[in-house]
Write a protein that holds these residues in place. Structure first.
Motif, PDB file in Angstrom:
ATOM      1  N   GLU A  16      10.273  55.639  40.727  1.00 16.76           N
ATOM      2  CA  GLU A  16      11.485  56.390  40.418  1.00 16.76           C
ATOM      3  C   GLU A  16      12.224  56.765  41.699  1.00 16.76           C
ATOM      4  N   ASP A  17      13.556  56.812  41.601  1.00 15.11           N
ATOM      5  CA  ASP A  17      14.427  57.122  42.728  1.00 15.11           C
ATOM      6  C   ASP A  17      15.215  58.391  42.408  1.00 15.11           C
ATOM      7  N   PRO A  18      15.348  59.335  43.364  1.00 16.48           N
ATOM      8  CA  PRO A  18      16.110  60.551  43.087  1.00 16.48           C
ATOM      9  C   PRO A  18      17.604  60.240  42.976  1.00 16.48           C
ATOM     10  N   GLU A  30      19.464  67.370  40.479  1.00 14.74           N
ATOM     11  CA  GLU A  30      18.725  66.155  40.805  1.00 14.74           C
ATOM     12  C   GLU A  30      17.972  65.672  39.590  1.00 14.74           C
ATOM     13  N   SER A  31      18.048  64.377  39.348  1.00 15.89           N
ATOM     14  CA  SER A  31      17.250  63.758  38.303  1.00 15.89           C
ATOM     15  C   SER A  31      16.591  62.517  38.911  1.00 15.89           C
ATOM     16  N   TRP A  32      15.734  61.881  38.145  1.00 19.16           N
ATOM     17  CA  TRP A  32      15.006  60.714  38.633  1.00 19.16           C
ATOM     18  C   TRP A  32      15.309  59.522  37.744  1.00 19.16           C
ATOM     19  N   GLN A  81      10.966  58.602  47.356  1.00 12.74           N
ATOM     20  CA  GLN A  81      10.849  58.186  45.961  1.00 12.74           C
ATOM     21  C   GLN A  81       9.523  58.712  45.427  1.00 12.74           C
ATOM     22  N   ARG A  82       9.220  58.377  44.174  1.00 12.52           N
ATOM     23  CA  ARG A  82       7.948  58.805  43.597  1.00 12.52           C
ATOM     24  C   ARG A  82       7.475  57.781  42.574  1.00 12.52           C
TER      25      ARG A  82
END
Length: 115
Positions: A16-18, A30-32, A81-82
């Protein structure tokens, strides 16, 4: 750190990217956004417990191994990222090659858990 044998990529993670979304009042939230799914091998590292303002938080470090993507590709993880596995979130601190041939990457991540 180089790894001697290929990783056992048996865990499905979502990269996932912010994303910053305008709130219409000059600020943002902020969302992902999901970029895709990767198969990975998770290796647990050190962990610690921290807290402030009466809260407690457990920080667990992981090395996450996955197949390499070319530099600049959307599928190549970057710091900031996460990875998501269900409700679990692994924030990416650093990314490097895991082997001398550049076939695999290792992502140094932190999982935050509220006990």
């Amino acid at each position: 750190m180089t790894r001697q044998k290929p990783p056992n990529t048996n865990r499905q993670l979502v990269l996932e990217d912010p994303q910053r979304l305008s709130d219409g009042a000059g600020g943002y939230s902020e969302s992902w956004a999901p970029l895709g799914t990767v198969w990975a091998d998770l290796a647990s590292q050190s962990g610690r417990r921290t807290g402030q303002d009466g809260t407690s938080l457990s920080l667990q470090r992981y090395r996450i191994f996955l197949r390499a993507s070319p530099q600049g590709a959307r599928s190549r993880p970057r710091p900031g990222q996460r990875f998501r596995e269900g409700q679990r979130l692994f924030l990416i601190d650093a990314v490097s090659e895991a082997d001398t041939q550049g076939r695999y990457l290792v992502c140094h991540c932190i999982e935050e858990v509220v006990p």
